[in-house]
Design an enzyme around this catalytic site. Sequence first.
Site, PDB file in Angstrom:
ATOM      1  CB  ALA A   1      -3.648  21.102   8.737  1.00  0.00           C
TER       2      ALA A   1
ATOM      3  CB  VAL B   1       0.822  19.246   4.354  1.00  0.00           C
ATOM      4  CG1 VAL B   1       1.586  18.513   5.452  1.00  0.00           C
ATOM      5  CG2 VAL B   1      -0.387  18.419   3.911  1.00  0.00           C
ATOM      6  CE  LYS B   2       2.295  26.193   9.770  1.00  0.00           C
ATOM      7  NZ  LYS B   2       1.840  27.098  10.870  1.00  0.00           N
ATOM      8  CB  CYS B   3       6.711  20.112   6.426  1.00  0.00           C
ATOM      9  SG  CYS B   3       5.565  18.970   5.647  1.00  0.00           S
TER      10      CYS B   3
ATOM     11  CB  THR C   1      -4.118  25.783  12.423  1.00  0.00           C
ATOM     12  OG1 THR C   1      -3.784  24.624  11.639  1.00  0.00           O
ATOM     13  CG2 THR C   1      -5.425  26.364  11.911  1.00  0.00           C
TER      14      THR C   1
END
Length: 222
Positions: free
Chosen positions: A64, A90-92, A27
């Site tokens: 996310a 965790v998307k960075c 997402t």
Amino acid sequence: MKFFIDTANLDEIRSAAELGVLDGVTTNPSLIAKIVGDPSNFTYGDFKEHIRRICEIVDGPVSAEVTCLKAEEMIAQGEDLAAIHENVVVKCPLTIDGLKAIKHFSASGIRTNATLVFSPNQALLAAKAGADYVSPFVGRLDDISTDGMELVEQIVTIYDNYGYPTEVIVASVRHPQHVVTAAMMGADIATIPYSVIKQLANHPLTDAGLTKFMDDAAVMKK
């Protein structure tokens, strides 16, 4: 090759899961915005609850994305997101601050997905910082008359050369050929819109053959 679905739409996620081909979900804020009627009424708490509901549908990684730019803020928000469910990744963004956050998460045992990657240099940095996944955006590169799939090939080669465990998620997929080419190149994962997942199953000769079979079956004696 693993298939992720690139959406925040719960109905699409359920439908893809019913096909038996779904391994995870990605997402981002733009995908979340598509399912929200009025963003002003959608709180951060609503966002976290939505991610939790996705995790209940899919037994696999759910990316996310953080919505801040400074490393310290990414770390705080990322730790909060990771606490939602064990499947949260965790998307960075691949920036200097994003690399700092990825390094922190890697040391803390929180899985990360380095996103908005458009060059092999960025992908190399992501792997060295400890990212679990890297997401080259092939469609957006194609949009500016650059070969997005060439980038995937470069990343796969670099990672193979040095044995980096970072998995390549081919993102910004626009059509089935992106998926097939990614598979031929040895990419680990393609994250695919639901519309493209359905296109993967379609072929005109399948439709023609099915029509012929059904016509022949109709004249058989009951």
